[in-house]
Design an enzyme around this catalytic site. Structure first.
Site, PDB file in Angstrom:
ATOM      1  N   LYS A  97      48.083  36.180  31.580  1.00 14.05           N
ATOM      2  CA  LYS A  97      46.981  36.211  30.650  1.00 14.05           C
ATOM      3  C   LYS A  97      46.311  37.617  30.593  1.00 14.05           C
ATOM      4  O   LYS A  97      45.969  38.286  31.646  1.00 14.05           O
ATOM      5  CB  LYS A  97      45.834  35.131  31.092  1.00 14.05           C
ATOM      6  CG  LYS A  97      45.128  34.586  30.047  1.00 14.05           C
ATOM      7  CD  LYS A  97      44.418  33.303  30.627  1.00 14.05           C
ATOM      8  CE  LYS A  97      43.379  32.755  29.658  1.00 14.05           C
ATOM      9  NZ  LYS A  97      42.703  31.533  30.022  1.00 14.05           N
TER      10      LYS A  97
HETATM   11  O1  G3P Z   1      40.054  28.904  28.134  1.00 19.87           O
HETATM   12  C1  G3P Z   1      38.854  29.595  28.020  1.00 19.87           C
HETATM   13  C2  G3P Z   1      37.780  28.486  28.497  1.00 19.87           C
HETATM   14  O2  G3P Z   1      38.053  28.425  29.949  1.00 19.87           O
HETATM   15  C3  G3P Z   1      36.681  28.794  28.364  1.00 19.87           C
HETATM   16  O3  G3P Z   1      35.692  27.771  28.196  1.00 19.87           O
HETATM   17  O4  G3P Z   1      33.856  26.477  27.766  1.00 19.87           O
HETATM   18  O5  G3P Z   1      33.792  28.531  29.502  1.00 19.87           O
HETATM   19  O6  G3P Z   1      33.708  28.696  26.960  1.00 19.87           O
HETATM   20  P1  G3P Z   1      34.021  27.866  28.035  1.00 19.87           P
END
Ligand code: G3P
Length: 272
Positions: A97
């Site tokens: 990634k």
């Molecule tokens: O895969 C990306 C994710 O983990 C981010 O999620 O909810 O922290 O914006 P969030």
């Protein structure tokens, strides 16, 4: 649409695979930190290399994204190659990634280092997941560089739009796909009106040009967003375990179950 579990917690990953609904795993440094801290808080010892190998085995050949932590092209390439060499032999399922743009500030000189790293890793046959995508044009450049997946962060666009209007909000609350009107104007970020709009534009752009990079909708926080990501043609949605679990619940399903169970006649039970 494929469903990935967005977690570095081995128990959650095992659960999603046991349910038979997981087609891959995405991790990032924040998710890994949470998983490590949770284990340490429980007094469990953690050998991170073995732990990651267990995640790769649990995923059984389906893609697992492991994120680099470096921020220049050369260091991301070196780290990406090392991570791939160390972990890909376990199950042949590692995606490295890479942030689409690792620069912290406008004046930094590293804006294209993520793209350069993706290009070099692709040249070496190492698949990548390009992360922190907030515009379709970032997705286009990542796809041209050879990314296997591009990850638009839907929920964080919605946070940003609500934040720009000084709205108080719950991060898991639904944000309309078609945007939110405030004082007669639809909130937008350079023409993007919602996280799902971002996902849709990435899909349209990459499919329109026949690029085989898959759109992996990330930062999804509720089931309606998942449905909309599927309907706009996302190839993959990566979801926290709670959102996967919520996808099966409906009060009328529970109510129906209670009634059917109450109505069972003993003669029918006796047949099996
Ligand atoms: O895969 C990306 C994710 O983990 C981010 O999620 O909810 O922290 O914006 P969030």
């Amino acid at each position: 649409m494929k469903i990935f579990i967005d977690s570095a917690d081995l128990d959650e990953i095992k659960q999603a695979y046991a349910w038979g609904v997981a087609d891959g795993v995405t991790t990032n440094p924040s998710l890994l930190k949470m998983a490590v801290e949770k284990r340490v808080a429980k007094g469990k010892k953690l050998d991170l290399k073995t732990y990651i190998m267990q995640i790769l085995e649990t995923a059984g050949g389906t893609p697992v994204s492991l994120e680099v932590t470096k921020t220049t092209a050369s260091t991301m390439i070196t780290q990406g190659k090392k991570l791939f060499k160390l972990f890909n032999p376990v199950a042949g399922n590692v995606y490295i990634k890479i942030p689409v743009n690792p620069a912290f500030k406008a004046k930094d000189k590293s804006h294209f280092d993520g793209i350069a790293a993706i290009r070099e890793l692709a040249r070496c046959g190492i698949p990548t997941n390009c992360t922190l995508i907030f515009t379709p044009e970032q997705a286009l450049l990542a796809a041209k560089a050879g990314a296997g997946f591009v990850s638009p962060f839907a929920g964080r666009i919605d946070d940003d739009l609500r934040g720009s209007a000084n709205l108080k909000f719950d991060k898991t609350a639904y944000f309309p796909e078609d945007g939110m009107e405030i004082d007669g104007e639809v909130l937008h970020d350079n023409g993007i009106v919602s996280g799902i709009d971002l996902v849709a534009q990435c899909v349209e752009l990459l499919q329109g040009y026949g690029l085989d990079t898959e759109v992996l909708a990330a930062s999804l926080r509720n089931t309606r967003q998942v449905r909309e990501a599927a309907l706009v043609g996302a190839d993959i949605a990566t979801l926290p375990i709670g959102v996967i679990a919520d996808m099966l619940t409906h009060h009328k399903t529970s109510e129906g179950m209670e009634k059917f169970t109450a109505d069972i006649v003993p003669e029918y039970e006796a047949l099996t």
